[in-house]
Design a protein around this motif. Structure first.
Motif, mmCIF file in Angstrom:
data_model
loop_
_atom_site.group_PDB
_atom_site.id
_atom_site.type_symbol
_atom_site.label_atom_id
_atom_site.label_comp_id
_atom_site.label_asym_id
_atom_site.label_seq_id
_atom_site.Cartn_x
_atom_site.Cartn_y
_atom_site.Cartn_z
ATOM 1 N N ALA A 1 0.829 -1.210 0.000
ATOM 2 C CA ALA A 1 0.000 0.000 0.000
ATOM 3 C C ALA A 1 0.856 1.250 0.000
ATOM 4 O O ALA A 1 0.556 2.240 -0.665
ATOM 5 C CB ALA A 1 -0.932 -0.004 1.219
ATOM 6 N N MET A 2 1.970 1.191 0.757
ATOM 7 C CA MET A 2 2.861 2.343 0.801
ATOM 8 C C MET A 2 3.514 2.574 -0.553
ATOM 9 O O MET A 2 3.682 3.699 -1.005
ATOM 10 C CB MET A 2 3.937 2.126 1.866
ATOM 11 N N ARG A 3 3.925 1.479 -1.210
ATOM 12 C CA ARG A 3 4.589 1.623 -2.508
ATOM 13 C C ARG A 3 3.645 2.174 -3.554
ATOM 14 O O ARG A 3 3.970 3.074 -4.312
ATOM 15 C CB ARG A 3 5.144 0.277 -2.970
ATOM 16 N N HIS A 4 2.446 1.601 -3.627
ATOM 17 C CA HIS A 4 1.524 1.970 -4.702
ATOM 18 C C HIS A 4 0.619 3.140 -4.335
ATOM 19 O O HIS A 4 0.137 3.855 -5.202
ATOM 20 C CB HIS A 4 0.674 0.767 -5.086
ATOM 21 N N GLY A 5 0.380 3.331 -3.031
ATOM 22 C CA GLY A 5 -0.500 4.420 -2.629
ATOM 23 C C GLY A 5 0.181 5.754 -2.620
ATOM 24 O O GLY A 5 -0.317 6.739 -3.140
ATOM 25 N N MET A 6 1.386 5.788 -2.050
ATOM 26 C CA MET A 6 2.100 7.057 -1.973
ATOM 27 C C MET A 6 2.962 7.298 -3.188
ATOM 28 O O MET A 6 3.178 8.417 -3.581
ATOM 29 C CB MET A 6 2.977 7.089 -0.712
ATOM 30 N N GLY B 1 6.465 10.392 -1.907
ATOM 31 C CA GLY B 1 5.333 10.695 -1.046
ATOM 32 C C GLY B 1 4.161 11.259 -1.791
ATOM 33 O O GLY B 1 3.344 11.963 -1.226
ATOM 34 N N ARG B 2 4.010 10.957 -3.085
ATOM 35 C CA ARG B 2 2.893 11.515 -3.833
ATOM 36 C C ARG B 2 2.034 10.389 -4.361
ATOM 37 O O ARG B 2 2.431 9.256 -4.477
ATOM 38 C CB ARG B 2 3.407 12.360 -4.992
ATOM 39 N N GLY C 1 6.058 12.212 2.809
ATOM 40 C CA GLY C 1 7.324 11.524 2.623
ATOM 41 C C GLY C 1 7.872 10.990 3.942
ATOM 42 O O GLY C 1 8.398 9.869 4.006
ATOM 43 N N ASN C 2 7.736 11.795 5.012
ATOM 44 C CA ASN C 2 8.193 11.351 6.327
ATOM 45 C C ASN C 2 7.404 10.139 6.794
ATOM 46 O O ASN C 2 7.969 9.173 7.334
ATOM 47 C CB ASN C 2 8.049 12.488 7.347
ATOM 48 N N LEU C 3 6.081 10.186 6.599
ATOM 49 C CA LEU C 3 5.235 9.067 7.014
ATOM 50 C C LEU C 3 5.614 7.797 6.260
ATOM 51 O O LEU C 3 5.727 6.715 6.838
ATOM 52 C CB LEU C 3 3.765 9.411 6.764
ATOM 53 N N ARG C 4 5.811 7.937 4.980
ATOM 54 C CA ARG C 4 6.183 6.776 4.164
ATOM 55 C C ARG C 4 7.509 6.174 4.629
ATOM 56 O O ARG C 4 7.636 4.957 4.777
ATOM 57 C CB ARG C 4 6.278 7.173 2.692
ATOM 58 N N LEU D 1 7.964 -1.289 9.160
ATOM 59 C CA LEU D 1 7.389 -2.524 8.640
ATOM 60 C C LEU D 1 8.464 -3.511 8.219
ATOM 61 O O LEU D 1 8.203 -4.703 8.077
ATOM 62 C CB LEU D 1 6.468 -2.218 7.446
ATOM 63 N N GLY D 2 9.662 -3.022 7.998
ATOM 64 C CA GLY D 2 10.759 -3.909 7.639
ATOM 65 C C GLY D 2 11.439 -4.532 8.844
ATOM 66 O O GLY D 2 12.352 -5.351 8.696
#
Length: 206
Positions: free
Chosen positions: A23-28, A32-33, A169-172, A179-180
């Motif tokens: 979700a982070m990869r494809h959502g943000m 961070g956009r 960007g910070n959140l991502r 998560l890693g």
């Protein structure tokens, strides 16, 4: 295996971690956009067609009307037309010279615009009586097109600020790093999800 954690629970935790990373990869997206329509996912130098490819902001007939309207406002040269459209959209869209100049040539061949005395090196274009009649006959369409460009600019101003991009960007970065972590337990993972959901709900209520 950690004490007190079943294989089923461990598998579920890893599945949730994978889902959140995806979700982070494809959502943000990069930088961070990309959180849907409002965060740069749709507007750039054109609209996205849903498959990662750009499509034009409008078709050739619509572009002719936009250029006619801008030239009717005041005589303009090609670069000025590009700049004015970019201003209307807040920098979200700018037609290329390869689109603008052939369209101006076509408008001239149709007798809708003509060269004006510029007193300089750049060629100015002015609207003709036939061009004004064309604008008058398509007044509703012209107003809708200008409104479309203006709305793009307003949305860009609302959602594409540097502070929003920085925060996203910070959140991502924090989430991808957390998560890693192989030692991330299920309770912490659920707490992360709850915090994200809570933030989303608070933003929605603003």
């Amino acid at each position: 295996m950690r004490h007190g954690t079943s294989r089923h629970g461990c598998g579920e935790r890893h599945a949730m971690q994978r889902m959140m990373r995806e979700a982070m990869r494809h959502g943000m997206g990069r930088g961070g956009r990309g959180f849907g329509y409002g965060f740069g996912g749709r507007h750039g130098r054109g609209d996205d067609d849903g498959r990662g490819r750009r499509r034009r902001m409008f078709d050739s007939g619509e572009l002719r009307l936009v250029l006619l309207k801008l030239i009717a406002d005041e005589p303009r040269h090609g670069y000025d037309l590009i700049r004015r459209i970019e201003e209307l959209t807040g920098g979200a869209y700018a037609p290329s010279p390869g689109v603008i100049y052939p369209t101006l040539t076509l408008l001239g061949d149709m007798g809708l615009i003509e060269a004006a005395d510029s007193g300089g090196a750049k060629k100015l274009f002015a609207i003709t009586d036939a061009g004004q009649a064309e604008l008058d006959a398509n007044q509703d369409a012209v107003e809708a097109l200008i409104e479309r460009l203006t709305e793009v600019g307003e949305e860009r101003q609302r959602t594409d600020s540097a502070s929003v991009r920085r925060a996203m960007g910070n959140l991502r970065a924090v989430l991808m790093n957390r998560l890693g972590d192989r030692d991330l337990d299920e309770a912490t993972l659920h707490a992360v999800v709850a915090l994200i959901d809570e933030a989303a709900q608070k933003i929605e209520r603003l």
